[in-house]
Write an enzyme that holds these catalytic residues in place. Structure first.
Site, PDB file in Angstrom:
ATOM      1  CG  ASN A  10      11.573 -39.779 -18.034  1.00  0.00           C
ATOM      2  OD1 ASN A  10      12.011 -38.794 -17.572  1.00  0.00           O
ATOM      3  ND2 ASN A  10      10.863 -40.791 -17.465  1.00  0.00           N
ATOM      4  CE  LYS A  12      13.094 -43.637 -17.712  1.00  0.00           C
ATOM      5  NZ  LYS A  12      13.176 -45.183 -17.767  1.00  0.00           N
ATOM      6  CG  HIS A  98       8.489 -43.050 -14.360  1.00  0.00           C
ATOM      7  ND1 HIS A  98       9.443 -43.994 -14.082  1.00  0.00           N
ATOM      8  CD2 HIS A  98       8.559 -43.013 -15.909  1.00  0.00           C
ATOM      9  CE1 HIS A  98       9.730 -44.449 -15.272  1.00  0.00           C
ATOM     10  NE2 HIS A  98       9.355 -43.762 -16.303  1.00  0.00           N
ATOM     11  CD  GLU A 100      12.631 -45.326 -14.017  1.00  0.00           C
ATOM     12  OE1 GLU A 100      13.090 -44.154 -14.270  1.00  0.00           O
ATOM     13  OE2 GLU A 100      12.809 -46.222 -15.212  1.00  0.00           O
ATOM     14  CD  GLU A 170       6.454 -44.628 -19.001  1.00  0.00           C
ATOM     15  OE1 GLU A 170       7.230 -44.388 -20.217  1.00  0.00           O
ATOM     16  OE2 GLU A 170       7.082 -44.687 -18.002  1.00  0.00           O
ATOM     17  N   GLY A 176      12.836 -50.001 -20.357  1.00  0.00           N
ATOM     18  CA  GLY A 176      14.373 -50.332 -20.439  1.00  0.00           C
ATOM     19  C   GLY A 176      14.731 -51.444 -20.485  1.00  0.00           C
ATOM     20  CB  SER A 216      11.467 -50.712 -25.138  1.00  0.00           C
ATOM     21  OG  SER A 216      11.950 -51.225 -23.844  1.00  0.00           O
TER      22      SER A 216
HETATM   23  P1  13P Z   1      12.680 -46.454 -22.080  1.00  0.00           P
HETATM   24  O1  13P Z   1      12.221 -46.165 -23.356  1.00  0.00           O
HETATM   25  O2  13P Z   1      14.026 -46.740 -21.734  1.00  0.00           O
HETATM   26  O3  13P Z   1      12.229 -47.943 -22.126  1.00  0.00           O
HETATM   27  O4  13P Z   1      12.039 -46.003 -20.890  1.00  0.00           O
HETATM   28  C1  13P Z   1      10.567 -45.646 -20.900  1.00  0.00           C
HETATM   29  C2  13P Z   1      10.256 -44.748 -19.787  1.00  0.00           C
HETATM   30  O5  13P Z   1      10.487 -45.118 -18.619  1.00  0.00           O
HETATM   31  C3  13P Z   1       9.817 -43.315 -20.059  1.00  0.00           C
HETATM   32  O6  13P Z   1       9.243 -42.803 -18.935  1.00  0.00           O
END
Ligand code: 13P
Length: 254
Positions: A10, A12, A98, A100, A170, A176, A216
């Site tokens: 992903n 982003k 997601h 976010e 997730e 992150g 992560s």
């Molecule tokens: P990270 O792998 O950077 O923690 O992000 C996970 C994520 O949100 C994937 O959609």
């Protein structure tokens, strides 16, 4: 039941169309000698880079996903993008709900439900994201919260329409942060999600749905996570932004 491992990057809000093209060419070069077709690879790409990414991926094992969609096919919805637009740009899947989007852009379970229906209607594989906050986990409410996210996101949707569904667990506290859920915690949560699907649908559907872990995931922890019975893949943020680190995740040892 064998579920084919699915590794999804992903991106982003990273990578212009030119950067997407360069990344995919480099990833293809790295996978050319090492890729094993007992697994699938998808990249979740920002809207303006979808077409370049899809073109760069032609003839490779990489499929392209978008990161959001609107549920209508067209209309006066400034700034939104529809399912038919995504398929025309070369996307075959779409990330929905997601954390976010839930936390920063107000996506509700009701909207997520509509987006999921639209994805299925327009033949896009929906990658439904679920996850609890640290507060929910700490206070023992993680499963209650995840059950509600599942019930509301999947409301009114039945099999066989739902068969392409992919679910990504997730935990918000693992995204992150470098703080991955332990394989044990991730496995317990995935088992809960699969049980929920068995209770609300049927055993064969629940057994076939791929459940990905995200938060992560890195080249050095992916194999341990993938070793868990109910973890069928990974949704990878930061570590999918460099071709060599994503290639190492794709090539995890089974
Ligand atoms: P990270 O792998 O950077 O923690 O992000 C996970 C994520 O949100 C994937 O959609």
């Amino acid at each position: 039941m064998t579920r084919k491992p699915l590794l999804i990057g992903n991106w982003k809000m990273f990578k212009t169309s030119q950067e997407a093209n360069e990344f995919i060419n480099e990833l293809r070069r790295q996978l050319a000698t090492s890729f094993q077709d007992d697994r699938e690879v998808t990249l979740g790409v920002p809207f303006p880079s979808l077409e370049a990414a899809a073109q760069a991926a032609v003839g490779s094992p990489i499929t392209i996903a978008a990161q959001n969609l609107h549920w209508e096919a067209e209309g006066a919805f400034t700034g939104e993008v529809s399912g038919p637009m995504l398929t025309a740009a070369g996307a075959r899947a779409v990330i929905i709900g997601h954390s976010e989007r839930r936390q920063l852009f107000g996506d509700t379970n009701e909207w997520i439900n509509k987006k999921l229906s639209a994805a299925l209607k327009y033949s896009l594989t929906p990658i439904l994201c679920l996850g609890e906050t640290w507060e929910d986990r700490k206070t023992g409410r993680a499963f209650e919260l995840l059950g509600r996210q599942l019930a509301e996101a999947l409301s009114g949707l039945t099999t066989p329409t739902l068969v392409p569904l992919v679910i990504a667990y997730e935990p918000v506290w693992a995204i992150g942060t470098g703080q991955t859920a332990t394989p044990k915690t991730a496995q317990e949560t995935h088992a809960f999600i699969r049980q929920w699907l068995t209770a609300h649908y049927d055993h064969s559907f629940a057994n076939a749905v791929r459940l990905l872990y995200g938060g992560s995931v890195k080249p050095d922890n992916v194999a341990q996570l993938m070793d868990q019975t109910d973890i069928d893949g990974a949704l990878v943020g930061g570590a999918s932004l460099k071709p060599d680190s994503f290639a190492r995740i794709i090539n995890f040892d089974r």
